[in-house]
Scaffold this active site. Structure first.
Site, PDB file in Angstrom:
ATOM      1  N   GLU A 109      -1.803 -28.685  22.884  1.00  0.00           N
ATOM      2  CA  GLU A 109      -2.377 -29.930  22.319  1.00  0.00           C
ATOM      3  C   GLU A 109      -1.576 -31.150  22.729  1.00  0.00           C
ATOM      4  O   GLU A 109      -1.430 -32.096  21.959  1.00  0.00           O
ATOM      5  CB  GLU A 109      -2.424 -29.880  20.783  1.00  0.00           C
ATOM      6  CG  GLU A 109      -3.091 -28.689  20.189  1.00  0.00           C
ATOM      7  CD  GLU A 109      -4.594 -28.706  20.351  1.00  0.00           C
ATOM      8  OE1 GLU A 109      -5.133 -29.775  20.684  1.00  0.00           O
ATOM      9  OE2 GLU A 109      -5.205 -27.646  20.172  1.00  0.00           O
TER      10      GLU A 109
HETATM   11  C1  LIG Z   1      -1.140 -19.985  24.706  1.00  0.00           C
HETATM   12  C2  LIG Z   1      -1.741 -21.241  25.239  1.00  0.00           C
HETATM   13  C3  LIG Z   1      -2.970 -21.676  24.760  1.00  0.00           C
HETATM   14  C4  LIG Z   1      -3.549 -22.850  25.259  1.00  0.00           C
HETATM   15  N1  LIG Z   1      -4.787 -23.251  24.818  1.00  0.00           N
HETATM   16  C5  LIG Z   1      -5.433 -24.257  25.463  1.00  0.00           C
HETATM   17  C6  LIG Z   1      -6.801 -24.572  25.183  1.00  0.00           C
HETATM   18  O1  LIG Z   1      -7.427 -23.984  24.304  1.00  0.00           O
HETATM   19  N2  LIG Z   1      -7.407 -25.540  25.920  1.00  0.00           N
HETATM   20  C7  LIG Z   1      -6.759 -26.208  26.906  1.00  0.00           C
HETATM   21  O2  LIG Z   1      -7.371 -27.045  27.554  1.00  0.00           O
HETATM   22  N3  LIG Z   1      -5.450 -25.964  27.180  1.00  0.00           N
HETATM   23  C8  LIG Z   1      -4.783 -25.008  26.491  1.00  0.00           C
HETATM   24  N4  LIG Z   1      -3.472 -24.726  26.785  1.00  0.00           N
HETATM   25  C9  LIG Z   1      -2.785 -25.528  27.774  1.00  0.00           C
HETATM   26  C10 LIG Z   1      -1.729 -26.455  27.170  1.00  0.00           C
HETATM   27  O3  LIG Z   1      -2.342 -27.459  26.422  1.00  0.00           O
HETATM   28  C11 LIG Z   1      -0.886 -26.975  28.349  1.00  0.00           C
HETATM   29  O4  LIG Z   1      -0.062 -25.902  28.752  1.00  0.00           O
HETATM   30  C12 LIG Z   1      -0.076 -28.196  28.002  1.00  0.00           C
HETATM   31  O5  LIG Z   1      -0.922 -29.283  27.793  1.00  0.00           O
HETATM   32  C13 LIG Z   1       0.920 -28.555  29.105  1.00  0.00           C
HETATM   33  O6  LIG Z   1       0.319 -28.563  30.365  1.00  0.00           O
HETATM   34  P1  LIG Z   1       0.988 -27.730  31.562  1.00  0.00           P
HETATM   35  O7  LIG Z   1       1.252 -26.362  31.068  1.00  0.00           O
HETATM   36  O8  LIG Z   1       0.140 -27.871  32.758  1.00  0.00           O
HETATM   37  O9  LIG Z   1       2.387 -28.425  31.800  1.00  0.00           O
HETATM   38  P2  LIG Z   1       2.677 -29.703  32.731  1.00  0.00           P
HETATM   39  O10 LIG Z   1       1.651 -30.741  32.499  1.00  0.00           O
HETATM   40  O11 LIG Z   1       2.902 -29.242  34.107  1.00  0.00           O
HETATM   41  O12 LIG Z   1       4.048 -30.216  32.102  1.00  0.00           O
HETATM   42  C14 LIG Z   1       5.294 -29.541  32.320  1.00  0.00           C
HETATM   43  C15 LIG Z   1       6.402 -30.293  31.582  1.00  0.00           C
HETATM   44  O13 LIG Z   1       6.505 -31.622  32.099  1.00  0.00           O
HETATM   45  C16 LIG Z   1       6.358 -32.585  31.068  1.00  0.00           C
HETATM   46  N5  LIG Z   1       5.592 -33.712  31.610  1.00  0.00           N
HETATM   47  C17 LIG Z   1       4.432 -33.670  32.289  1.00  0.00           C
HETATM   48  N6  LIG Z   1       4.029 -34.903  32.603  1.00  0.00           N
HETATM   49  C18 LIG Z   1       4.946 -35.754  32.120  1.00  0.00           C
HETATM   50  C19 LIG Z   1       5.077 -37.172  32.102  1.00  0.00           C
HETATM   51  N7  LIG Z   1       4.158 -37.967  32.644  1.00  0.00           N
HETATM   52  N8  LIG Z   1       6.153 -37.704  31.473  1.00  0.00           N
HETATM   53  C20 LIG Z   1       7.089 -36.911  30.903  1.00  0.00           C
HETATM   54  N9  LIG Z   1       7.014 -35.567  30.889  1.00  0.00           N
HETATM   55  C21 LIG Z   1       5.952 -34.995  31.487  1.00  0.00           C
HETATM   56  C22 LIG Z   1       5.622 -31.868  29.943  1.00  0.00           C
HETATM   57  O14 LIG Z   1       5.933 -32.436  28.670  1.00  0.00           O
HETATM   58  C23 LIG Z   1       6.155 -30.449  30.085  1.00  0.00           C
HETATM   59  O15 LIG Z   1       7.374 -30.335  29.399  1.00  0.00           O
HETATM   60  C24 LIG Z   1      -2.865 -23.589  26.253  1.00  0.00           C
HETATM   61  C25 LIG Z   1      -1.619 -23.144  26.722  1.00  0.00           C
HETATM   62  C26 LIG Z   1      -1.069 -21.986  26.239  1.00  0.00           C
HETATM   63  C27 LIG Z   1       0.249 -21.526  26.797  1.00  0.00           C
END
Ligand SMILES: Cc1cc2nc3c(=O)[nH]c(=O)nc-3n(C[C@H](O)[C@H](O)[C@H](O)COP(=O)(O)OP(=O)(O)OC[C@H]3O[C@@H](n4cnc5c(N)ncnc54)[C@H](O)[C@@H]3O)c2cc1C
Length: 602
Positions: A440
């Protein structure tokens, strides 16, 4: 064996005695039935179901997990039964509008039910909670036709909802999404792949309704070009019956650290029939209306897991005999004294309790603001409360989930090695809690939302919605002999927060790194100050009633611990923010490496 008791007395204190919700909500349209007697009845019923079905299937959900076979996902039998019982009781429709068959209970009551669900079975809580988010999104942005078809089905449990944002190459940066939607007659064809979709496929409901972010052919680049579509797993005929299978398939589910009972799916959309929700290219706005609700609910996940971890650690600390009281044996007839005699164990428990109590109060206080923002007849009151909710949403999501992880870890620590093994269930709480700061919108992004968007919004208008009542409380209670010891440090902490806000606003104008570098510390500082304010509200009531029973006397001690031991952490956050971004931005990228080669120098 995990134990759990719903914290009903805690909610009675907060909702009835501190917030006086009966008076606050009286007169709001459709809330007539939410009398305290009715609330107690529902609270008892929820408590029974949560303990008997949700808690008893929590460990099974963890070990058996959701399973995948040829595109089908099966939820563990106990969890399936637990979902069925709550749906059949009608309690899953508490939040829904009467027009669509819901009970339309105040938001503030949902904090109790959300907490219970996440304490007793976080996997099931998230699985079912998404439908609530989907309901709100469609209610706010969907056409009347879509609302009439889908909202009643969300409330009666026939349909569940998902939110589909994430793709393999983008989670935070949604401007990069590649899923496409092409117009066809009155509808659209959606194609693309989404990953990590919670409840993307399962056997709990007749149909699954996906809310999918995608781009139209004429979409402007980036986040401004995203639209939102409703894509049913099974198409719905004009008469409301289920028709053909739509082109949505679950390709696989993830193996993961926790919440094993909740399937995390890769979904493939292949020319799937979808319907636009809201306006073209304004999908993020609509999705975030879902996520604002969801984010507060995610905060409740942190709180729920913290509470059940705390309850079990406390039982263990009373039962486990190790060592002697530093001042001499407390139980000389026993081989040793219980863990609870040791100051370090008491420190961990009291810290958890002080954080849990103020987190619960903060959630209920904000949820009441949601009720006011929707129901109050006075537009100014609605707007002011809406501002407050906007401000507090990232704080609740972030602070409560970070403390959820911290507290579940500390409570596991109280069990020593017995916390690390499966038998006592403590390691599951820790694993389950760990996702909440990630999904989220990660907590890092919540911090940027607070510092970069909410803080400057309307020239500090949102901030004033918090600062003004807190300052007014100080003025009114400055002379109160009982409250003095709390009001004085709170005033310092609040002024410190105002100073930090000014500092960041000024520095951020010329250098955006200052905001990025300060955001997470600012989030913690703001979170702790808002918890301090919550403690003041609770303490005021507790002092008035301290002679009535020990509950109030104990609250005063727990509150005192917060002011002595936790609130001062705001100071270190302010100092860290004051150092600015220069040092962290000055280390060259290769300076981060762990040096690997011997230099040969003496
Ligand atoms: C068990 C599980 C259930 C999930 N359920 C859903 C769901 O129902 N629907 C859905 O759509 N998604 C879902 N997700 C996805 C989840 O919302 C994302 O994993 C999350 O939003 C982070 O995206 P990412 O994993 O691509 O990380 P990234 O976006 O690659 O980020 C990696 C790190 O970099 C940081 N970061 C990225 N951009 C910036 C920035 N501009 N400035 C500072 N820091 C930054 C982030 O805070 C994080 O620490 C789920 C994930 C999991 C693991």
């Amino acid at each position: 064996m995990v134990e759990y008791k719903a914290p009903k007395r805690e909610y009675e204190f907060i909702l009835r005695e501190v917030l006086d919700i009966e008076k606050e909500l009286a007169g709001y349209e459709n809330y007539e039935e939410a009398t305290w007697d009715m609330i107690e009845m529902i609270a008892d019923q929820y408590d029974e179901i949560a303990r008997e079905y949700w808690l008893s299937s929590n460990a099974e959900g963890d070990t058996v997990g959701a399973t995948f076979d040829s595109g089908k996902v099966t939820i563990s039998p106990g969890m399936k039964e637990a979902a069925k019982v709550v749906i059949e009781s009608g309690l899953s429709s508490l939040f829904g509008h009467k027009k669509y068959g819901g009970m339309e209970f105040p938001n503030v009551i949902n904090t109790y039910t959300d907490e219970l669900c996440c304490s007793t079975n976080m996997s099931l809580g998230t699985l079912m909670g998404l439908t609530k988010g989907g309901y709100h999104c469609l209610h706010n942005y969907g056409s009347e036709e879509l609302k009439d078809i889908y909202l009643p089905k969300f409330l009666n449990g026939e349909y569940f909802a998902t939110m589909c944002l994430t793709e393999a190459h983008c989670g935070t940066d949604l401007g990069l999404i590649r899923t496409k939607a092409v117009p066809e007659n009155e509808a659209f064809r959606v194609s693309g792949q989404k990953i990590f979709i919670t409840a993307g496929e399962h056997d709990l409901s007749d149909n699954i309704i996906h809310l999918v972010l995608a781009k139209l052919p004429d979409a402007p680049p980036g986040a401004k070009g995203i639209s939102l579509f409703l894509v049913p797993k099974i198409l719905v005929n004009d008469d409301g019956s289920l028709g053909d299978r739509n082109g949505v398939n679950c390709v696989s589910i993830e193996e993961k650290m926790g919440v094993h009972g909740s399937p995390t799916c890769v979904l493939s959309f292949e020319d799937s029939l979808g319907y636009l929700v809201g306006e073209p290219h304004k999908g993020l706005e609509a999705m975030f209306s879902m996520m604002n609700n969801e984010r507060i609910a995610v905060g409740m996940q942190g709180l729920g897991v913290a509470e059940i971890s705390y309850q079990n650690a406390l039982l263990y600390a009373k039962d486990r005999l190790q060592g002697r009281d530093l001042k001499g044996a407390k139980k000389p007839s026993e081989e040793a004294d219980p863990l609870l005699v040791h100051p370090d164990i008491r420190r961990m428990l009291l810290r958890a309790k002080a954080l849990i109590d103020s987190s619960r109060m903060l959630s209920a206080w904000t949820a009441l603001a949601i009720d006011r923002s929707v129901k109050d007849p006075d537009e100014n009151i609605r707007r002011a409360n809406n501002d407050l909710v906007e401000l507090m949403t990232p704080i609740i999501k972030s602070i409560l989930t970070d403390y959820g992880v911290e507290i579940s870890s500390e409570m596991l620590q109280i069990f020593g090695g017995h916390g690390y093994i499966r038998e006592y269930g403590m390691e599951q709480f820790y694993r389950d809690a760990r996702i909440a700061p990630i999904w989220e919108g990660t907590n890092g992004i919540q911090a940027m939302d607070l510092a970069g968007r909410k803080m400057p919004q309307g020239m500090g208008r949102l901030l004033r919605r918090f600062f003004h009542p807190a300052l007014a409380f100080i003025e009114v209670n400055r002379g109160d002999e009982n409250l003095k010891e709390f009001v004085i440090p709170f005033e310092k902490a609040l002024k410190g927060l105002q100073k930090t806000s000014m500092f960041m606003a000024q520095k951020g104008l010329s250098n955006p790194y200052e905001i990025g570098a300060a955001a997470s510390d600012y989030m913690k500082q703001f979170g702790l100050v808002s918890m301090g304010y919550m403690w003041l509200l609770m303490l005021k009531t507790a002092f008035l009633k301290q002679d009535e029973d020990d509950f109030y006397k104990n609250k005063i001690i727990i509150g005192r611990f917060f002011f002595e031991r936790i609130l001062p952490e705001t100071l270190s956050r302010a100092i860290a923010i004051g150092t600015g971004s220069k040092t962290m931005m000055s280390l060259p990228d290769d300076g981060f490496e762990s040096a690997n080669k011997f230099s040969g120098k003496a």
